[in-house]
Design a protein around this motif. Structure first.
Motif, short mmCIF file in Angstrom:
data_model
loop_
_atom_site.label_atom_id
_atom_site.label_comp_id
_atom_site.label_asym_id
_atom_site.label_seq_id
_atom_site.Cartn_x
_atom_site.Cartn_y
_atom_site.Cartn_z
N SER A 141 0.89 -1.19 -0.07
CA SER A 141 -0.02 0.08 0.15
C SER A 141 0.99 1.20 0.03
O SER A 141 1.91 1.25 0.81
CB SER A 141 -0.75 0.07 1.24
OG SER A 141 -1.50 1.26 1.14
N GLY A 146 -11.09 -3.00 3.46
CA GLY A 146 -10.15 -3.26 4.53
C GLY A 146 -10.39 -2.27 5.58
O GLY A 146 -11.03 -1.31 5.55
N TYR A 147 -9.29 -2.53 6.56
CA TYR A 147 -9.24 -1.81 7.77
C TYR A 147 -7.95 -1.89 8.26
O TYR A 147 -7.25 -2.85 8.33
CB TYR A 147 -10.35 -2.20 8.93
CG TYR A 147 -10.12 -1.49 10.35
CD1 TYR A 147 -11.00 -0.42 10.39
CD2 TYR A 147 -9.63 -2.09 11.28
CE1 TYR A 147 -11.03 0.57 11.42
CE2 TYR A 147 -9.65 -1.18 12.38
CZ TYR A 147 -10.43 0.27 12.38
OH TYR A 147 -10.39 0.96 13.71
N THR A 148 -7.50 -0.64 8.88
CA THR A 148 -6.27 -0.31 9.28
C THR A 148 -6.30 0.42 10.76
O THR A 148 -7.17 1.20 10.87
CB THR A 148 -5.24 0.65 8.62
OG1 THR A 148 -5.27 -0.12 7.33
CG2 THR A 148 -4.07 0.71 9.12
N SER A 170 -3.12 -4.15 9.62
CA SER A 170 -4.14 -3.89 8.61
C SER A 170 -4.52 -5.32 8.05
O SER A 170 -3.95 -6.22 8.17
CB SER A 170 -3.81 -3.00 7.45
OG SER A 170 -2.73 -3.55 6.68
N ALA A 171 -5.75 -5.23 7.45
CA ALA A 171 -6.23 -6.47 6.79
C ALA A 171 -6.91 -5.98 5.50
O ALA A 171 -8.02 -4.91 5.65
CB ALA A 171 -7.03 -7.49 7.54
N ASN A 172 -7.12 -6.47 4.47
CA ASN A 172 -7.86 -6.19 3.27
C ASN A 172 -8.26 -7.45 2.41
O ASN A 172 -7.49 -8.60 2.53
CB ASN A 172 -7.01 -5.51 2.30
CG ASN A 172 -6.37 -4.36 2.96
OD1 ASN A 172 -7.23 -3.16 2.91
ND2 ASN A 172 -5.26 -4.02 3.30
N TYR A 173 -9.35 -7.29 1.77
CA TYR A 173 -9.92 -8.44 0.91
C TYR A 173 -10.28 -7.93 -0.33
O TYR A 173 -10.87 -6.58 -0.40
CB TYR A 173 -11.06 -9.07 1.46
CG TYR A 173 -11.71 -10.17 0.68
CD1 TYR A 173 -11.15 -11.27 0.29
CD2 TYR A 173 -13.07 -9.65 -0.11
CE1 TYR A 173 -11.87 -12.09 -0.44
CE2 TYR A 173 -13.73 -10.82 -0.86
CZ TYR A 173 -12.93 -11.96 -1.11
OH TYR A 173 -13.63 -12.82 -1.77
N TYR A 174 -10.11 -8.41 -1.57
CA TYR A 174 -10.45 -7.84 -3.02
C TYR A 174 -11.03 -9.05 -3.79
O TYR A 174 -10.56 -10.38 -3.71
CB TYR A 174 -9.16 -7.39 -3.48
CG TYR A 174 -8.46 -6.27 -2.91
CD1 TYR A 174 -8.97 -4.75 -2.86
CD2 TYR A 174 -7.08 -6.46 -2.08
CE1 TYR A 174 -8.21 -4.02 -2.19
CE2 TYR A 174 -6.73 -5.51 -1.45
CZ TYR A 174 -7.11 -4.32 -1.47
OH TYR A 174 -6.64 -3.25 -0.73
N TRP A 191 -6.42 -11.69 -0.79
CA TRP A 191 -6.45 -11.08 0.65
C TRP A 191 -5.04 -10.67 0.97
O TRP A 191 -4.11 -11.29 0.65
CB TRP A 191 -7.03 -11.87 1.80
CG TRP A 191 -6.16 -13.32 1.74
CD1 TRP A 191 -6.35 -14.36 1.13
CD2 TRP A 191 -5.08 -13.53 2.59
NE1 TRP A 191 -5.55 -15.50 1.44
CE2 TRP A 191 -4.48 -14.89 2.36
CE3 TRP A 191 -4.25 -12.88 3.53
CZ2 TRP A 191 -3.57 -15.48 3.03
CZ3 TRP A 191 -3.14 -13.16 4.08
CH2 TRP A 191 -2.79 -14.40 4.01
N SER A 196 -2.76 -9.11 4.76
CA SER A 196 -2.54 -8.38 6.23
C SER A 196 -1.07 -8.12 6.38
O SER A 196 -0.16 -8.74 5.89
CB SER A 196 -3.17 -9.49 6.91
OG SER A 196 -2.10 -10.59 7.39
N GLU A 230 -0.02 -12.28 2.07
CA GLU A 230 -1.12 -12.36 1.18
C GLU A 230 -1.37 -13.52 0.61
O GLU A 230 -0.43 -14.52 0.44
CB GLU A 230 -1.12 -11.22 0.17
CG GLU A 230 0.17 -11.33 -0.68
CD GLU A 230 0.38 -10.24 -1.96
OE1 GLU A 230 -0.22 -10.49 -3.05
OE2 GLU A 230 0.56 -8.95 -1.36
#
Length: 721
Positions: free
Chosen positions: A194, A243-245, A258-262, A284, A286, A312
Motif C-alpha cells: 500500500s 479493508g481496515y487499518t 491492517s487487513a484487506n480483501y479484494y 487477501w 494483512s 497475502e
C-alpha cells in the motif's frame, strides 16, 4: 602645579599604552575580500565589521591573551589567538565555506526523490497517492516520471530500455523479493504494498549509489513511516473490495495493523471483459508494522527500530485463446501465497557516526495448473545488511557496508514427481565517499564488490558522480558506473552456473527549482554486455550463453509548475529512448518490445475549495510497441499503433475524516494493443495466425469510501503523507 602636570602626563601615557589596535583583512578561499564580516574579541564588546574590501580595524583596552572571533554567513566561524600588549596587531583571516546539507548541491543525475528531506524533490508521497490513473499503485504513479515506459500488459517498472527484471526494489534499505503480484501471461500486475505505508521514496533511473547492486537499470528504495501522528482507525470500502487499518501510537513507539480483501468478480460481472475468466482474481492481505525510537535527535544521538511483516494470497483461473484455434484455448489456474518481513534500524551518535542495517526474508509460492498439468514454483530471498557512515568533517563522509544474500528457487512438476532447484549465496561489500569542495561542488566515488557461490564469480563495480550548483540555483550533475546482474531465476534454473551480465551507465543532468517551478533535463547512455541468449523458447531454452550485447541512449524532460495557474499543480514528462539489444532468442540486435522510442505524460491536479474537492487528470502515451511477425523476414519488423490513456479522478471531502474518491482510466475507450501472439506452426497457407494482446477492458472505473476514526475527528488517511 608641576606635580599635577606630571600626573596628567602619566595618566595619558598609561591610557595610550592600554589601547591595542587590531586590523587586517578577511578573505575567502580564493583570496577575495569578504564584506560585512563580524570581527570581535570573544567575551567583549570590542569589534567591528569588514568594509567592502574585507578590511577591518578596531581598538581595545583588553590585555593579555584574547580570542579574535570572525563570523560570516555561509562560512565556518574561526577563532584566532591574540596577545594584546598595547602594540598594533595585524591579523589576516581566510574563511572556509560552511557546508550546509540543506542548501548544498545534491546529486540529481539519475536520481528522483519523493520525500521532504531533500531539496531536489520531484514528487512527494502525497503526489504518488493522488496521481490520477494510478489507482493507488506506486508503480503506476512512477510511470508518470521521466525514464519510464508504460507496458500495459505487464504493469511492472521498465526503465530506459531495460527489462522489468533490471529494477531492484527495497523497503527501509532491505531488498524485496517478488515485489509484484503473481499473474498469468499478458494480465497486468501491480505492487503488493500500500502507498500509505511509505513516507517517501528514492527512484533511480541509473547511475545509482554503490549501496545497491544486482540491477542493470534502476533501484527503487521505499522508506516506511516513522511515527504516525495519532491513534486512528481507517476503514476502506472500494469497488474491488475493502479493508481496515488500526494505528496505535505513543511518544516513542507505534503499531499499525491492517487487513484487506479484494474480489473482482462482482465488478467484472457488470463490466464486459476481453479476458475469458473462469475465476476472476480474488486476494487477501494483512500486515503489521512496529516502530520504536530512542535518544535525542537534537543532540545527534538517536535511534529508530522498525519491524514490518506482510502476507497475502490470491487465486485466479483464466482461459487464454490459442492463435488459429476456435476453442477457448488453454486454461491457466494460479494459486499464490506470499510473505515478506524485515527488521531495520538506524542509530546515530554525537561523534558523527551513523549505523543502519537489518535483515529481510521473502517467500513466494506459485501453484500453477496449465490445463491438467500442475506445477509449483517457489522463490525465496534472504538479505542481511550492515552499514556504517562517518562524517570525518563537514566536507567529507564515508559509507562502508557489507551484505549477504541467500537466493533460492525451485520448480516441481507435481504430477510427474520431477523437481529441480538451486541456492546461491552472494556476499557484497561497498564503500562510498562524498566530498564537498564547497556548497556548489560535490563529488561521490564508490566501489561495490560481490561474489556468487553458485556462479563462482567475483566482480567489482566502480561508481562516480559529481554535481555543480550555479548562481541561479540551477545545477548540473554527472554520473557514471558499472553494474552487474545475474540472470532471473527462471532462466538460471536451466544453467545454475550462469555468470553475470553487465551494463555501464553515463548520465548528464540539469536540474533547477525556482518559484514553485521545477525543470529537469537528462541525457543518458547505457552499454550492455554479456546479455543472456538462447535458442528455442523461454520455457525450453537450449544453448544458453552470454553472447548478447546492446545499448540504450536518449534523453528525458520533466517540467512541474505550481505557480502559473491558480490552484493548479501540473507536470509534463517526455522521454526518448533509442534501444537495441541482442538477447533471449533473438539472433540480432533488435528494439525490445518493452522499449517504445517516445514516451510522455501529463498530470494535472486542481483543488476547488468551495467544492472541497481535488480534480485530477493524467494522460500517458507512447509511440507504439515493436513486435516480431513470423510471417515476415527478419526480427521485430512491426510496431503497434500509438498507446494512449486519458484518466480522470475526483476526490471529495464531505467531512475532514471522510474521503470519497472516484477514478476512471482510459475514459476515451481507446483500444490499445501491446503486441501480438502467433501460432507455433503455420496453417495450410503457410501463414502464422495471430491474436492481439490488448487491455482486459477498455476502461476501469473505481469508487472508494475512506473513513478515519480518531479522537479529534479531523484526521484522514492522507495525514501522514
Amino acid at each position: 602645579m608641576k606635580a599635577t602636570f606630571t600626573i596628567i602626563i602619566l595618566l595619558i601615557s598609561n591610557l595610550t599604552f592600554a589601547q591595542t589596535k587590531v586590523s587586517g583583512k578577511v578573505t575567502d578561499a580564493k583570496g577575495n575580500g569578504l564584506p560585512g564580516v563580524n570581527v570581535y574579541l570573544k567575551g567583549t564588546y570590542d569589534g567591528t565589521s569588514t568594509d567592502s574590501q574585507g578590511a577591518y580595524a578596531f581598538e581595545t583596552e583588553e590585555k593579555g591573551a584574547q580570542l579574535l572571533t570572525v563570523q560570516a554567513l555561509g562560512f565556518k566561524t574561526q577563532d584566532l589567538a591574540l596577545q594584546c600588549e598595547g602594540k598594533a596587531l595585524t591579523a589576516d583571516v581566510k574563511l572556509a565555506e560552511r557546508i550546509n546539507v540543506l542548501t548544498a548541491v545534491t546529486i540529481t543525475a539519475g536520481a528522483m526523490e519523493a520525500s521532504d528531506e531533500k531539496k531536489s524533490v520531484v514528487l512527494k508521497p502525497l503526489d504518488i497517492v493522488t496521481t490520477s490513473g494510478a489507482m493507488g499503485d506506486i508503480t503506476a504513479a512512477l510511470l508518470t516520471l521521466p525514464g519510464t515506459s508504460t507496458v500495459g500488459n505487464d504493469g511492472r517498472l521498465f526503465v530506459r530500455g531495460g527489462d522489468a527484471s533490471e529494477t531492484a526494489i527495497f523497503i527501509d534499505g532491505m531488498q524485496v523479493g517478488n515485489a509484484f503480484g503473481s499473474t498469468a501471461s499478458n494480465v497486468p500486475t501491480r505492487t503488493r504494498f500500500s502507498p500509505n505505508l511509505f513516507k517517501g521514496s528514492f527512484f533511480s533511473t541509473g547511475g545509482y549509489s554503490a549501496e545497491y547492486g544486482q540491477a542493470l537499470s534502476s533501484a527503487l528504495a521505499l522508506n516506511t513511516l516513522d511515527l504516525p501522528l495519532r491513534n486512528q482507525g481507517d476503514l476502506s470500502v472500494m469497488t474491488p473490495g475493502g479493508g481496515y487499518t488500526q494505528t496505535l501510537t505513543g511518544k516513542t513507539q507505534a503499531l499499525t495493523a491492517s487487513a484487506n480483501y479484494y474480489n473482482l468478480a462482482p465488478y467484472q460481472s457488470m463490466i464486459k471483459q476481453h479476458f475469458d475468466w473462469e475465476q476472476a482474481p480474488e486476494s487477501w492481505d494483512s500486515e503489521i508494522s512496529l516502530r520504536r525510537k530512542w535518544g535525542n535527535a537534537a543532540k545527534s544521538s538517536a535511534g529508530m527500530l522498525k519491524a514490518y511483516f506482510h502476507t497475502e494470497g490470491n487465486r485466479m483461473a483464466i482461459w487464454q485463446k490459442i492463435p488459429g484455434d476456435d476453442g477457448r484455448g488453454d486454461r491457466v489456474q494460479l494459486r499464490n501465497n506470499y510473505a515478506y518481513g524485515n527488521v531495520s534500524f538506524r542509530q546515530s551518535n554525537g561523534e558523527g557516526w551513523l549505523l543502519y542495517g537489518g535483515a529481510a526474508f521473502s517467500h513466494n509460492k506459485d501453484a500453477w495448473k496449465l490445463n491438467l498439468d500442475p506445477m509449483r514454483q517457489v522463490t525465496t530471498l534472504a538479505h542481511a545488511k550492515m552499514v556504517a557512515v562517518k562524517d570525518f568533517s563537514p566536507r567529507f563522509s564515508l559509507k562502508n557496508g557489507v551484505e549477504w544474500y541467500i537466493k533460492g528457487y525451485s520448480e516441481e512438476l507435481t504430477g510427474q514427481n520431477l523437481r529441480r532447484d538451486f541456492t546461491d549465496h552472494q556476499l557484497n561489500h561497498f564503500v562510498e565517499g562524498s566530498y564537498y569542495f564547497s556548497n556548489r561542488l560535490v563529488m561521490v566515488g564508490g566501489l561495490r564488490t560481490g561474489y556468487s557461490s553458485l556462479a563462482r564469480q567475483a566482480w567489482a563495480d566502480p561508481r562516480f558522480s559529481m554535481a555543480y550548483k550555479f548562481e541561479n540555483e540551477g545545477q548540473v550533475s554527472f554520473a557514471a558506473g558499472q553494474f552487474h546482474q545475474l540472470a532471473d531465476e527462471k532462466t538460471r534454473i536451466h544453467d545454475p552456473g550462469l555468470k553475470n551480465t553487465s551494463a555501464t551507465h553515463y548520465i548528464l543532468n540539469y536540474f533547477i527549482v525556482s518559484n514553485n517551478r521545477t525543470l529537469r533535463a537528462e541525457a543518458f547512455y547505457k552499454d550492455y554486455n554479456h546479455l543472456v541468449t538462447w535458442q528455442g523458447t523461454a520455457i525450453r531454452p537450449e544453448n544458453i550463453a552470454r553472447n548478447g550485447s546492446g545499448y540504450a541512449s536518449g534523453f528525458d524532460l520533466f517540467y512541474r509548475d505550481k505557480k502559473t495557474f491558480k490552484s493548479i499543480d501540473f507536470w509534463i514528462t517526455y522521454s526518448f529512448v533509442d534501444s537495441k539489444r541482442q538477447f533471449a532468442a533473438f539472433a540480432s540486435r533488435v528494439q525490445p518490445s518493452f522499449a517504445p522510442k517516445h514516451n510522455g505524460s501529463v498530470v494535472a491536479k486542481h483543488f476547488v475549495g468551495r467544492m472541497k474537492s481535488q480534480l485530477g487528470l493524467s494522460w500517458s502515451w507512447n509511440s507504439g510497441y515493436p513486435y516480431n511477425d513470423p510471417n515476415l523476414p527478419g526480427e521485430m519488423q512491426r510496431k503497434t499503433g500509438i498507446y494512449s490513456d486519458l484518466s480522470l479522478s475526483w476526490s471529495y471531502l464531505p467531512r475532514p475524516n471522510v474521503i470519497i474518491h472516484a477514478a476512471c482510466s482510459n475514459v476515451l475507450g481507446r483500444s490499445n494493443v501491446f503486441g501480438y501472439r502467433y501460432a507455433a506452426q503455420p496453417d495450410e497457407t503457410g501463414s502464422y495466425a495471430s491474436l492481439p494482446v490488448g487491455q482486459g477492458a477498455r476502461r476501469f472505473a473505481f469508487i472508494g469510501l475512506f473513513i478515519t476514526l480518531s479522537k479529534d475527528k479531523n484526521a484522514n488517511q492522507l495525514n501522514n503523507l
